[in-house]
Design an enzyme around this catalytic site. Structure first.
Site, PDB file in Angstrom:
ATOM      1  N   ASN A   1       1.952  -4.289  -3.536  1.00 54.30           N
ATOM      2  CA  ASN A   1       0.801  -4.984  -3.361  1.00 54.30           C
ATOM      3  C   ASN A   1      -0.337  -3.705  -3.135  1.00 54.30           C
ATOM      4  O   ASN A   1       0.138  -2.813  -1.969  1.00 54.30           O
ATOM      5  CB  ASN A   1       0.764  -5.953  -2.092  1.00 54.30           C
ATOM      6  CG  ASN A   1      -0.714  -6.523  -2.077  1.00 54.30           C
ATOM      7  OD1 ASN A   1      -1.303  -7.280  -2.910  1.00 54.30           O
ATOM      8  ND2 ASN A   1      -0.931  -6.692  -0.750  1.00 54.30           N
TER       9      ASN A   1
ATOM     10  N   HIS B   1     -10.403  -5.614  -2.892  1.00 59.14           N
ATOM     11  CA  HIS B   1     -11.332  -5.591  -1.855  1.00 59.14           C
ATOM     12  C   HIS B   1     -12.497  -4.733  -2.567  1.00 59.14           C
ATOM     13  O   HIS B   1     -12.502  -3.573  -2.621  1.00 59.14           O
ATOM     14  CB  HIS B   1     -11.002  -4.965  -0.410  1.00 59.14           C
ATOM     15  CG  HIS B   1      -9.713  -5.709   0.277  1.00 59.14           C
ATOM     16  ND1 HIS B   1     -10.008  -6.757   0.791  1.00 59.14           N
ATOM     17  CD2 HIS B   1      -8.452  -5.475   0.252  1.00 59.14           C
ATOM     18  CE1 HIS B   1      -9.074  -7.196   1.431  1.00 59.14           C
ATOM     19  NE2 HIS B   1      -8.075  -6.444   1.210  1.00 59.14           N
TER      20      HIS B   1
ATOM     21  N   ASP C   1     -12.052 -10.115  -1.702  1.00 60.20           N
ATOM     22  CA  ASP C   1     -13.385 -10.226  -1.181  1.00 60.20           C
ATOM     23  C   ASP C   1     -14.378  -9.366  -1.793  1.00 60.20           C
ATOM     24  O   ASP C   1     -14.013  -8.052  -2.324  1.00 60.20           O
ATOM     25  CB  ASP C   1     -13.383 -10.145   0.240  1.00 60.20           C
ATOM     26  CG  ASP C   1     -12.656  -9.025   0.857  1.00 60.20           C
ATOM     27  OD1 ASP C   1     -12.803  -7.701   0.037  1.00 60.20           O
ATOM     28  OD2 ASP C   1     -12.199  -8.977   2.150  1.00 60.20           O
TER      29      ASP C   1
ATOM     30  N   GLU D   1       0.810  -1.182  -0.160  1.00 63.19           N
ATOM     31  CA  GLU D   1      -0.041  -0.012   0.104  1.00 63.19           C
ATOM     32  C   GLU D   1       0.929   1.394  -0.039  1.00 63.19           C
ATOM     33  O   GLU D   1       0.637   2.199   0.833  1.00 63.19           O
ATOM     34  CB  GLU D   1      -1.012  -0.104   0.913  1.00 63.19           C
ATOM     35  CG  GLU D   1      -1.986  -1.197   1.102  1.00 63.19           C
ATOM     36  CD  GLU D   1      -2.809  -1.530   2.234  1.00 63.19           C
ATOM     37  OE1 GLU D   1      -2.736  -0.540   3.221  1.00 63.19           O
ATOM     38  OE2 GLU D   1      -3.514  -2.435   2.454  1.00 63.19           O
TER      39      GLU D   1
ATOM     40  N   GLU E   1      -6.085 -10.018  -2.419  1.00 58.84           N
ATOM     41  CA  GLU E   1      -6.803 -10.138  -1.189  1.00 58.84           C
ATOM     42  C   GLU E   1      -8.242  -9.916  -1.543  1.00 58.84           C
ATOM     43  O   GLU E   1      -9.025  -9.464  -0.990  1.00 58.84           O
ATOM     44  CB  GLU E   1      -6.270  -8.639  -0.511  1.00 58.84           C
ATOM     45  CG  GLU E   1      -4.984  -8.841   0.247  1.00 58.84           C
ATOM     46  CD  GLU E   1      -4.425  -7.709   1.009  1.00 58.84           C
ATOM     47  OE1 GLU E   1      -5.425  -6.996   1.467  1.00 58.84           O
ATOM     48  OE2 GLU E   1      -3.237  -7.649   1.206  1.00 58.84           O
TER      49      GLU E   1
HETATM   50  O1  9MR Z   1      -7.292  -8.864   7.580  1.00 58.16           O
HETATM   51  C1  9MR Z   1      -6.154  -8.373   8.457  1.00 58.16           C
HETATM   52  C2  9MR Z   1      -6.602  -7.977   9.773  1.00 58.16           C
HETATM   53  O2  9MR Z   1      -6.843  -9.113  10.512  1.00 58.16           O
HETATM   54  C3  9MR Z   1      -5.574  -6.890  10.424  1.00 58.16           C
HETATM   55  O3  9MR Z   1      -6.091  -6.387  11.855  1.00 58.16           O
HETATM   56  C4  9MR Z   1      -5.346  -5.604   9.733  1.00 58.16           C
HETATM   57  C5  9MR Z   1      -4.162  -4.669  10.427  1.00 58.16           C
HETATM   58  O4  9MR Z   1      -2.913  -5.786  10.315  1.00 58.16           O
HETATM   59  O5  9MR Z   1      -4.849  -6.113   8.469  1.00 58.16           O
HETATM   60  C6  9MR Z   1      -5.872  -6.781   7.578  1.00 58.16           C
HETATM   61  O6  9MR Z   1      -5.432  -7.129   6.291  1.00 58.16           O
HETATM   62  C7  9MR Z   1      -5.171  -6.177   5.533  1.00 58.16           C
HETATM   63  C8  9MR Z   1      -4.081  -6.515   4.873  1.00 58.16           C
HETATM   64  O7  9MR Z   1      -2.685  -6.776   5.557  1.00 58.16           O
HETATM   65  C9  9MR Z   1      -3.610  -5.477   3.673  1.00 58.16           C
HETATM   66  N1  9MR Z   1      -4.498  -5.101   2.806  1.00 58.16           N
HETATM   67  C10 9MR Z   1      -5.782  -4.755   3.378  1.00 58.16           C
HETATM   68  C11 9MR Z   1      -6.219  -5.857   4.360  1.00 58.16           C
HETATM   69  C12 9MR Z   1      -7.517  -5.675   5.222  1.00 58.16           C
HETATM   70  O8  9MR Z   1      -7.377  -4.390   6.029  1.00 58.16           O
END
Ligand code: 9MR
Length: 337
Positions: free
Chosen positions: A196, A232, A262, A153, A260
């Protein structure tokens, strides 16, 4: 108006039936249907083994896993130079036991940092630990990780800015991205190195920014192998330019992956919404199938009860681990090779 509603309803029912559940003996195995591509999930050690149905799906349906949180900086190096690989190892060991690969996630990100990585550090004080962090983890997993989300990001959501305004750009400037990628390649030349990001699926201001960044990284000879499109996505909003967009990154000599996925219903799951969700999953997977260098489709979780979006009903399996229309739609899209 009434007629439109009736037609819409009939169409939804047809779609639902098209992706409806066949008998258990013919339940598709998505990891097989996806070959030679990988079908993956974000896996979380909170549920692995503790939730039997979740674990059974993980064992049987997937050929690649991303640790949902277990490799994030705050988890794996909570105190400077004190590494805790316990939870990440659990996932890597599990993946190997079922013949699946690993996408490592992630190194350079503004979120999920431990308290000791903070704005009070100078550029040098943050640069050396960054290199040490990447090197230590990649060497720990040498030979066991297929790809790393080295940079997560990095692009700003503000159309007037290119890079995210975060600790990394504050301390190391735009060079932070090149540095992380270079340290990663030096640590282990084999795994595929990814940038990513989210909301870059279609052609838009953010993906245009990323495109320019990537072009200049490639021109400068910075090691970068692939782009991860998180995906997402909100119900009914798969961008129509997705294929064209992924292809322009492939044309820069990169792999691409859906990392990722969904589809957020943004409301209650009724038949119409589930049919649209199935169609959206179908459309994203089909887009990947159209592109030779699209190597994997990963969903962010397995079942709705363990998603990062509570009550979002965003995934291919429901909270009881029953396959939703989205599950059959994914299988159908993979089948059309
Ligand atoms: O699904 C993840 C959640 O359990 C964590 O609390 C959060 C913070 O670390 O991150 C979520 O996953 C993210 C991913 O690492 C990067 N892209 C967005 C995802 C959803 O927020």
């Amino acid at each position: 108006m009434m007629l439109t509603k009736v037609l819409y309803y009939l169409l939804s029912i047809t779609l639902l039936k098209a992706y409806a559940s066949p008998s258990p003996s013919t339940t598709p195995v998505l990891r097989d249907l996806a070959e030679p591509r990988f079908f993956g999930a974000a896996l979380n050690t909170t549920f692995l083994f503790a939730d039997k149905k979740y674990t059974q799906l993980a064992r049987t349906q997937f050929s690649i896993f991303t640790p949902e949180d277990e490799m994030k900086w705050g988890e794996i190096e909570p105190v400077q130079n004190v590494f805790d690989f316990t939870r990440a190892d659990e996932i890597v060991n599990f993946a190997e036991s079922v013949g699946a690969k690993i996408r490592g996630h992630n190194f350079l990100w503004e979120t999920h940092l431990p308290p000791w990585v903070n704005e009070s550090l100078s550029a040098t004080e943050i640069d050396r630990p960054l290199k040490h962090h990447i090197t230590t983890i990649m060497q720990h997993y040498k030979g066991r990780v297929y790809a790393w989300d080295v940079v997560n990001e990095p692009i700003s959501d503000d159309p007037n800015a290119t890079f995210r305004d975060d600790i990394w750009t504050h301390k190391l400037g735009q060079e932070s991205v090149a540095k992380a990628l270079t340290y990663a390649r030096e640590a282990d030349p084999v795994p595929k190195l990814y940038i990513n990001d989210y909301n870059i699926e279609g052609i838009n201001a953010k993906s245009n920014s990323l495109y320019e960044v990537v072009k200049s990284l490639k021109q400068d000879g910075i090691p970068l192998d692939a782009i991860g499109f998180q995906s997402h996505i909100t119900l009914g909003q798969v961008p129509s330019s997705m294929q064209e967009n992924l292809q322009r990154f492939v044309d820069l000599d990169l792999d691409v992956a859906i990392t990722e996925l969904d589809i957020n219903l943004l409301g209650p799951a009724n038949e119409t919404a589930l049919a649209q969700q199935a169609e959206d999953y179908h459309s994203v997977v089909s887009t990947c199938m159209e592109i030779e260098r699209c190597v994997s489709v990963t969903v962010w979780g397995i079942s709705d009860d363990h998603s990062w979006i509570p009550n979002g009903e965003v995934l291919p399996w429901d909270g009881n681990k029953n396959p939703k229309p989205a599950f059959f739609a994914i299988g159908d899209a993979f089948k059309r090779k």
